[in-house]
Enzyme design. Sequence first.
Site, PDB file in Angstrom:
ATOM      1  CB  THR A 106      -0.892   0.052   1.261  1.00  0.00           C
ATOM      2  OG1 THR A 106      -1.530  -1.197   1.427  1.00  0.00           O
ATOM      3  CG2 THR A 106      -1.926   1.159   1.155  1.00  0.00           C
TER       4      THR A 106
ATOM      5  CG  ASP B  44      -3.418  -1.311  -2.402  1.00  0.00           C
ATOM      6  OD1 ASP B  44      -4.058  -2.265  -2.916  1.00  0.00           O
ATOM      7  OD2 ASP B  44      -3.123  -1.277  -1.182  1.00  0.00           O
TER       8      ASP B  44
HETATM    9  C1  GP9 Z   1      -2.596  -0.696   6.530  1.00  0.00           C
HETATM   10  C2  GP9 Z   1      -2.423  -1.038   5.099  1.00  0.00           C
HETATM   11  C3  GP9 Z   1      -1.842  -2.388   4.996  1.00  0.00           C
HETATM   12  O1  GP9 Z   1      -1.937   0.454   6.887  1.00  0.00           O
HETATM   13  O2  GP9 Z   1      -1.651  -0.106   4.455  1.00  0.00           O
HETATM   14  O3  GP9 Z   1      -1.934  -2.809   3.715  1.00  0.00           O
HETATM   15  P1  GP9 Z   1      -0.765  -3.575   2.958  1.00  0.00           P
HETATM   16  O4  GP9 Z   1       0.356  -2.650   2.764  1.00  0.00           O
HETATM   17  O5  GP9 Z   1      -0.416  -4.793   3.753  1.00  0.00           O
HETATM   18  O6  GP9 Z   1      -1.459  -3.920   1.691  1.00  0.00           O
HETATM   19 MN    MN Z   2      -2.546  -2.733   0.339  1.00  0.00          MN
END
Ligand code: GP9
Ligand code: MN
Length: 422
Positions: free
Chosen positions: A82, A256
Amino acid sequence: DSGDVNDVLNYTKAHDAKPNDKYFGKGKGMNVIYVSLESFQSFLIDRKVNGQEVTPFLNALTHDKNTFYFDHFYHQTGQGKTSDAEFLMENSLFPLPQGSVFYLKSQNTYQATPAILKSKGYTSAVFHGNYKSFWNRDVMYQSLGIDKFFDARYYDMQPDHVLNYGMEDKPYFKESMPLLENLKQPFYSRFISLSNHFDFELDDEDVTFPPGDYGDSVVNRYFQTAHYTDEAIAQFFNDLKTSGLYDNSIIILYGDHYGISENHNRALSKVLGKEITPYENTKLQRVPLFIHVPNVKSPGKPLHTYGGEIDVRPTLLHLLGIDTKNYIQFGSDLLSKEHSNIVPFRNGDFVTPDYTYTKGVCYSNKSEEKVSEKKCEPYDKVTKEKLSLSDKVVYEDLLRFYTPKDFTPFDKNKIDYRREVQ
Ligand code: GP9
Ligand code: MN
């Protein structure tokens, strides 16, 4: 040193894609609302499970008259997940080949979008239903020039509203509305949805969609959480309309990164009705991108432009009427006639409208068959150039040697995310 930064500048200036007159400045002065759609892959769009649409709200949005929807848009994230997607969007630089740039390079100088917009009178904010130190965001966000960070401390984290990675999307967007409405306009903001995160759990009372029947509980649940997030986005759009913000905000929704890994290829091949070859797996790295711009007429149907997360920032800045040619960036405006349609992935693979390169094999998109390596060579060269120059900028902190014309450096020590001072 500054000599190295000039080499990079020569490259980025030579590859600048001029704005499209039709769209340049058409969103000038508007608010910006980004929504990170957790683990959202493009195959969810227009997909039916048991005869029912998984994402009816987003499906309708692909035909909206003021929304640009891109169906050949790819994530370019690495291990930072993300946060890598955020990094790509804020800077139009690539995240790192190993590790998370939010952890490893949080002390660099950046000329990120929040900082660019600061001198144009914008306030920036991120809304996140988890604690501020997740992915080292509270440190990195200062370097990116993000003014306000509404994290878990601003939300009612009652057990009923929290699952897996933090706030459930519906209460999260609901509780974010008053915080958003109180921001000084124009604002630049990012929302990070969480419910569609591995391993795709929901409280019983939030289930409004039947599970898939593909012999893999992760894949089966994925459609349920994606449906829940689709409903949460519908609710958010309604609230934006009621508040009036919908009419003066550019809204960008993006997946994302992938949600279903190669470990689930068996079930996924049942979903898609075809074998998941390495070629097919590359296509699965597509994530949806929607850009809603009030009063700007879009084609009202999916755009097939090839692009990736690195391209969103120049697209947005041009819509806001900001020329990007003096910025060090590796993406190009998706709406420009000069847009570069070579999409590098973080691991060195790439796609173009004609070819796909993955696991050391060059494929023709038309035949989906292996072709001579030679066909991919020119694009391989561009991919390597872009990744290595971007890595040089980040590893050597080169932006500290260069201040773009029209960019006003800011004092990151004045940014403070302690709750008392907000
Ligand atoms: C929580 C979120 C986690 O902050 O960003 O998502 P990830 O990076 O594991 O997809
Ligand atoms: Mn994510």
